[in-house]
Scaffold this motif. Structure first.
Motif, PDB file in Angstrom:
ATOM      1  N   GLU A 155      -3.770   2.733  -2.098  1.00 17.67           N
ATOM      2  CA  GLU A 155      -2.782   2.555  -1.032  1.00 17.67           C
ATOM      3  C   GLU A 155      -1.919   3.803  -0.878  1.00 17.67           C
ATOM      4  O   GLU A 155      -1.567   4.195   0.240  1.00 17.67           O
ATOM      5  CB  GLU A 155      -1.906   1.326  -1.325  1.00 17.67           C
TER       6      GLU A 155
ATOM      7  N   CYS B 163      -2.758   0.558  -6.201  1.00 18.42           N
ATOM      8  CA  CYS B 163      -1.655   1.461  -5.850  1.00 18.42           C
ATOM      9  C   CYS B 163      -2.151   2.874  -5.569  1.00 18.42           C
ATOM     10  O   CYS B 163      -1.675   3.531  -4.637  1.00 18.42           O
ATOM     11  CB  CYS B 163      -0.624   1.490  -6.980  1.00 18.42           C
TER      12      CYS B 163
ATOM     13  N   GLN C 282       0.522  -5.217  -5.239  1.00 19.54           N
ATOM     14  CA  GLN C 282      -0.519  -5.171  -4.213  1.00 19.54           C
ATOM     15  C   GLN C 282      -1.369  -6.451  -4.148  1.00 19.54           C
ATOM     16  O   GLN C 282      -1.895  -6.802  -3.109  1.00 19.54           O
ATOM     17  CB  GLN C 282      -1.436  -3.967  -4.454  1.00 19.54           C
TER      18      GLN C 282
END
Length: 210
Positions: free
Chosen positions: A189, A186, A21
């Motif tokens: 997201e 993560c 990311q």
């Protein structure tokens, strides 16, 4: 049959499924710090509008940002909401960045976190994000995305406080700062995807939430 996994295994699955990311999304330290305040209690669409206003006016040059009057600052960050308070919080954080962060860098993570939460408008979540992405300390951000994911994975039955979940995860949290930063990114997201990927998984925390 559900599969039981631990925190490290959850990170590895998220990392494999979502990829790297490379958070925090910003082109400069000043933009990053500003975004950490503006994103409070809003979404990135609104925060980005305020960031665009500040970029056009100051190009995120620290002296120019701190030279803005309070009314100018309020007007520029109005799209992100709560602009009266956020204008105070942002000025406080940027002033600490200019005057104090170099000295605070030498502190233990525990003492550093106390300094950060002592700033106006810097609560638990923003302090942990600062620890992760500015000071590069390994820490867990127990934000709403983490709460929702961990709850769905039966890590707890009764929703805990921010600090109780954080402390339970950090009871055994052998993550480098880079891994901790990716883990937080993560989780957030993944949360935005509203996916049922982990419906057949149970998450076992390092210790019982007390």
């Amino acid at each position: 049959m559900s599969k039981i996994i631990n925190i490290r295994e959850l990170f590895e699955i998220l990392n494999h499924e979502l990829g790297l990311q490379k958070w925090w999304p910003a082109d400069s330290t000043e933009e990053m710090l500003t975004g950490m305040v503006l994103i409070q209690n809003t979404n990135w669409k609104n925060a980005d509008r305020s960031l665009d206003n500040l970029r056009a006016k100051t190009n995120f040059e620290l002296n120019k940002m701190l030279a803005l009057s309070q009314d100018e600052l309020k007007e520029l960050i109005q799209p992100s909401g709560f602009f009266n308070n956020k204008s105070i919080y942002l000025r406080s954080l940027l002033t600490a960045y200019r005057d104090d962060f170099d000295d605070w860098e030498k502190l233990s993570t525990h003492d550093l976190r106390k300094k950060l939460t002592g700033l106006k408008g810097i609560g638990n979540e923003t302090a942990d994000v600062l620890l992760l992405y500015y000071f590069h300390r390994s820490t867990f951000v127990a934000d709403n995305y983490a709460m929702r994911l961990f709850g769905n994975m039966q890590a707890f039955t009764k929703k805990p406080t921010y600090m109780k979940l954080k402390n339970a995860v950090e009871f055994d949290f052998d993550f480098t700062p880079e891994e901790a930063g990716e883990f937080h990114a993560c989780i957030d997201e993944f949360g935005k995807l509203k996916s049922d990927f982990f419906d057949d998984y149970i998450l076992k925390l390092p210790t019982t939430i007390k």
